[in-house]
Scaffold this motif. Structure first.
Motif, mmCIF file in Angstrom:
data_model
loop_
_atom_site.group_PDB
_atom_site.id
_atom_site.type_symbol
_atom_site.label_atom_id
_atom_site.label_comp_id
_atom_site.label_asym_id
_atom_site.label_seq_id
_atom_site.Cartn_x
_atom_site.Cartn_y
_atom_site.Cartn_z
ATOM 1 N N LEU A 108 0.793 -1.036 -0.095
ATOM 2 C CA LEU A 108 -0.088 0.145 0.048
ATOM 3 C C LEU A 108 0.964 1.174 0.109
ATOM 4 C CD1 LEU A 108 -2.355 -1.125 2.830
ATOM 5 C CD2 LEU A 108 -2.918 -1.072 0.356
ATOM 6 N N CYS A 109 2.029 1.209 0.592
ATOM 7 C CA CYS A 109 2.959 2.412 0.656
ATOM 8 C C CYS A 109 4.472 1.886 0.362
ATOM 9 C CB CYS A 109 2.662 2.779 2.303
ATOM 10 S SG CYS A 109 3.963 4.281 2.424
ATOM 11 N N PRO A 110 4.653 2.066 -0.922
ATOM 12 C CA PRO A 110 6.099 1.210 -1.316
ATOM 13 C C PRO A 110 7.315 1.817 -0.623
ATOM 14 C CG PRO A 110 4.477 1.655 -3.170
ATOM 15 C CD PRO A 110 3.993 2.257 -2.007
ATOM 16 N N ASP A 111 7.189 2.951 -0.080
ATOM 17 C CA ASP A 111 8.398 3.595 0.599
ATOM 18 C C ASP A 111 8.500 3.048 1.808
ATOM 19 O OD1 ASP A 111 8.993 5.165 -1.767
ATOM 20 O OD2 ASP A 111 7.631 6.880 -0.947
ATOM 21 N N TYR A 112 7.809 2.395 2.605
ATOM 22 C CA TYR A 112 7.698 1.755 3.885
ATOM 23 C C TYR A 112 8.661 0.671 3.588
ATOM 24 C CZ TYR A 112 6.513 -0.045 8.331
ATOM 25 O OH TYR A 112 6.556 -0.630 9.692
ATOM 26 N N ASP A 113 9.755 0.956 4.614
ATOM 27 C CA ASP A 113 10.956 0.106 4.543
ATOM 28 C C ASP A 113 11.480 0.129 6.084
ATOM 29 O OD1 ASP A 113 13.121 -1.656 3.466
ATOM 30 O OD2 ASP A 113 14.201 0.190 3.190
ATOM 31 N N PRO A 114 10.831 -0.629 6.845
ATOM 32 C CA PRO A 114 11.483 -0.797 8.253
ATOM 33 C C PRO A 114 12.298 -1.953 8.297
ATOM 34 C CG PRO A 114 9.365 -2.259 8.086
ATOM 35 C CD PRO A 114 9.703 -1.235 6.722
ATOM 36 N N MET A 115 13.160 -1.650 9.569
ATOM 37 C CA MET A 115 14.285 -2.725 9.915
ATOM 38 C C MET A 115 13.550 -3.729 10.936
ATOM 39 S SD MET A 115 16.921 -4.221 9.813
ATOM 40 C CE MET A 115 18.678 -3.387 9.198
ATOM 41 N N VAL A 116 13.495 -4.786 10.781
ATOM 42 C CA VAL A 116 12.858 -5.879 11.842
ATOM 43 C C VAL A 116 14.000 -6.558 12.306
ATOM 44 C CG1 VAL A 116 11.436 -7.728 11.836
ATOM 45 C CG2 VAL A 116 11.041 -6.024 10.024
ATOM 46 N N VAL A 117 14.107 -6.646 13.690
ATOM 47 C CA VAL A 117 15.264 -7.254 14.372
ATOM 48 C C VAL A 117 14.599 -8.473 15.010
ATOM 49 C CG1 VAL A 117 17.023 -7.386 16.335
ATOM 50 C CG2 VAL A 117 16.575 -5.170 14.765
ATOM 51 N N VAL A 118 14.886 -9.631 14.705
ATOM 52 C CA VAL A 118 14.167 -10.676 15.113
ATOM 53 C C VAL A 118 14.969 -11.522 16.253
ATOM 54 C CG1 VAL A 118 13.175 -13.213 14.428
ATOM 55 C CG2 VAL A 118 12.841 -11.117 12.803
ATOM 56 N N ALA A 119 14.504 -11.472 17.358
ATOM 57 C CA ALA A 119 14.946 -12.259 18.433
ATOM 58 C C ALA A 119 14.954 -13.805 18.217
ATOM 59 C CB ALA A 119 14.482 -11.889 19.776
ATOM 60 N N CYS A 120 16.176 -14.319 17.603
ATOM 61 C CA CYS A 120 16.306 -15.607 17.519
ATOM 62 C C CYS A 120 17.103 -16.237 18.676
ATOM 63 C CB CYS A 120 17.062 -15.978 16.319
ATOM 64 S SG CYS A 120 16.176 -15.423 14.798
ATOM 65 N N SER A 121 17.567 -17.367 18.536
ATOM 66 C CA SER A 121 18.146 -18.068 19.795
ATOM 67 C C SER A 121 19.464 -18.909 19.750
ATOM 68 C CB SER A 121 17.123 -18.770 20.540
ATOM 69 O OG SER A 121 17.527 -19.599 21.774
ATOM 70 N N SER A 122 20.175 -18.984 20.680
ATOM 71 C CA SER A 122 21.465 -19.815 20.794
ATOM 72 C C SER A 122 20.857 -21.371 20.704
ATOM 73 C CB SER A 122 22.355 -19.853 22.035
ATOM 74 O OG SER A 122 21.780 -19.992 23.066
ATOM 75 N N ALA A 123 19.461 -21.424 21.187
ATOM 76 C CA ALA A 123 19.040 -23.009 21.332
ATOM 77 C C ALA A 123 18.901 -23.467 19.812
ATOM 78 C CB ALA A 123 17.710 -22.699 21.780
ATOM 79 N N GLU A 124 19.069 -22.740 18.951
ATOM 80 C CA GLU A 124 18.928 -23.209 17.537
ATOM 81 C C GLU A 124 20.249 -24.215 17.155
ATOM 82 O OE1 GLU A 124 18.528 -20.360 14.331
ATOM 83 O OE2 GLU A 124 17.865 -19.015 15.823
ATOM 84 N N TYR A 125 21.310 -24.088 17.876
ATOM 85 C CA TYR A 125 22.497 -24.707 17.808
ATOM 86 C C TYR A 125 22.490 -26.190 18.372
ATOM 87 C CZ TYR A 125 24.624 -20.322 16.273
ATOM 88 O OH TYR A 125 24.854 -19.353 15.632
ATOM 89 N N GLY A 126 21.994 -26.106 19.421
ATOM 90 C CA GLY A 126 21.574 -27.409 20.232
ATOM 91 C C GLY A 126 22.836 -28.403 20.136
ATOM 92 N N GLU A 127 22.631 -29.759 19.613
ATOM 93 C CA GLU A 127 23.762 -30.646 20.001
ATOM 94 C C GLU A 127 25.133 -30.171 19.207
ATOM 95 O OE1 GLU A 127 25.490 -34.347 20.705
ATOM 96 O OE2 GLU A 127 23.673 -33.266 21.566
ATOM 97 N N THR A 128 24.912 -29.261 18.274
ATOM 98 C CA THR A 128 26.247 -28.773 17.651
ATOM 99 C C THR A 128 27.013 -28.301 18.976
ATOM 100 O OG1 THR A 128 25.258 -28.301 15.302
ATOM 101 C CG2 THR A 128 27.287 -27.272 16.250
ATOM 102 N N LEU A 129 26.711 -27.435 19.760
ATOM 103 C CA LEU A 129 27.269 -26.930 20.988
ATOM 104 C C LEU A 129 28.146 -28.269 21.907
ATOM 105 C CD1 LEU A 129 24.566 -24.452 22.254
ATOM 106 C CD2 LEU A 129 26.953 -23.844 21.170
ATOM 107 N N ASN A 130 27.292 -29.246 22.031
ATOM 108 C CA ASN A 130 27.942 -30.479 22.712
ATOM 109 C C ASN A 130 29.155 -31.150 21.843
ATOM 110 O OD1 ASN A 130 26.173 -30.370 24.991
ATOM 111 N ND2 ASN A 130 24.678 -31.547 23.898
#
Length: 323
Positions: A108-130
């Motif tokens: 609707l508004c092509p000039d709208y261009d926000p920055m989205v910071v998504v809070a992801c997590s170290s839990a994604e690594y899981g077994e790799t850390l071990n």
């Protein structure tokens, strides 16, 4: 600026920081994990369940934030074992709703261009850390963003979903975003993590005069940072991070859980009698969690500033005042 999950520990401190900095802030909350009455009434807060698209769409349409810090989540690994459906629904579908609302507003508004910071997590690594731990090389345990994602619980799986969704919205729809893989953080208002549980129980023991506290696995090692350092990292990434990229946000200092108990004892000036509670032990657990933050430092100049001893002193004072 929009902060989802402003009823959580990190989100509540983030809206305060941004507001005190002079930014126009809107925070959303749903079933807050902190006492939101502690947040200044001058900060605009509205209730919003991110699982429902129309609620998010209305906020994006009305407010048009230039920065979105997406922190709203079911954020406890232990809860994800008993409520896996709700964890996936909130974390994955909530993220989809954020990006879809931005996508529609941009149509609707092509000039709208926000920055989205998504809070992801170290839990994604899981077994790799071990697996990194088993190498025996100290330098290798600092996991890099390129490491394999092998989550060990439904929460970790949900965070992989958030992470990859953000990436594909950047690639396909060119929505600017930062994927921040957040490692352990703590601070005042935090509940249901090791440091908050230990400091809370320590103050209860101080009040009662019975210096016994229940604990889980004291042998695990964690890199724990103060939430103030975390909030600073997220705001710096919004300004200086490369859109579409992923960044670890981690303490560089590693603590064994028994070390946390010792710091609390020193601050209290009293020895604690620890009792292992089987209910506090997880079915699987990463032996050590610590991230390589070279990429974060190079992009933003971020430096960890607050020592764990200060964090613990602040948390003990918080619980003492609250209780």
């Amino acid at each position: 600026m929009l902060v989802t999950g402003a009823g959580g520990m990190v989100g509540s401190h983030m809206v305060e920081l941004l507001y005190n900095r002079g930014d126009e802030i809107l925070g959303t909350y749903y079933k807050p994990t902190t006492d939101i009455k502690e947040i200044s009434h001058e900060i605009r807060m509205i209730e919003c369940d991110v699982r429902y698209y129309q609620s998010i769409e209305r906020i994006i349409f009305d407010f048009k934030p230039d920065q979105i810090y997406h922190l709203a989540a079911q954020s406890y690994p232990t809860v994800s074992w008993t409520h896996p459906q709700a964890t996936i629904d909130t974390n994955v579908n909530g993220t989809i709703n954020i990006f879809e609302a931005v996508k529609k507003e941009r149509s609707l508004c092509p000039d709208y261009d926000p920055m989205v910071v998504v809070a992801c997590s170290s839990a994604e690594y899981g077994e790799t850390l071990n697996q990194l731990c088993e190498t025996g090389e100290t330098s290798e345990i600092y996991v890099k963003e390129t490491a394999m994602l092998q989550p060990l619980h439904p929460y970790g799986v949900s965070k992989v979903g958030q992470d990859l969704l953000a990436f594909q919205y950047y690639m396909n729809d060119h929505i600017r975003c930062i994927r921040a893989r957040i490692f352990n953080s703590t601070g005042t208002r935090k509940v249901n993590d090791v440091t908050s549980d230990f400091t809370y129980r320590a103050i209860l023991s101080e009040i009662s005069g019975d210096y016994r506290i229940k604990v889980g696995n004291l042998n695990t090692r964690r890199a724990i940072m103060d939430q103030r350092d975390l909030v600073e990292a997220l705001t710096l990434l919004a300004l200086k991070g490369t859109p579409g990229e992923v960044y670890n946000v981690s303490s560089e200092y590693i603590y064994q859980m028994s070390d946390i108990v010792k710091m609390i004892e020193k601050e209290l000036g009293h020895e604690l009698q620890v009792e292992v509670d089987e209910s506090l032990l997880r079915p699987t657990d990463e032996k050590i969690i610590v991230g390589n933050v070279s990429k974060l430092k190079k992009a933003t100049g971020w430096q960890q500033k607050i020592k764990m001893e200060q964090t613990i002193a602040d948390m003990l004072a918080y619980w003492r005042n609250k209780l």
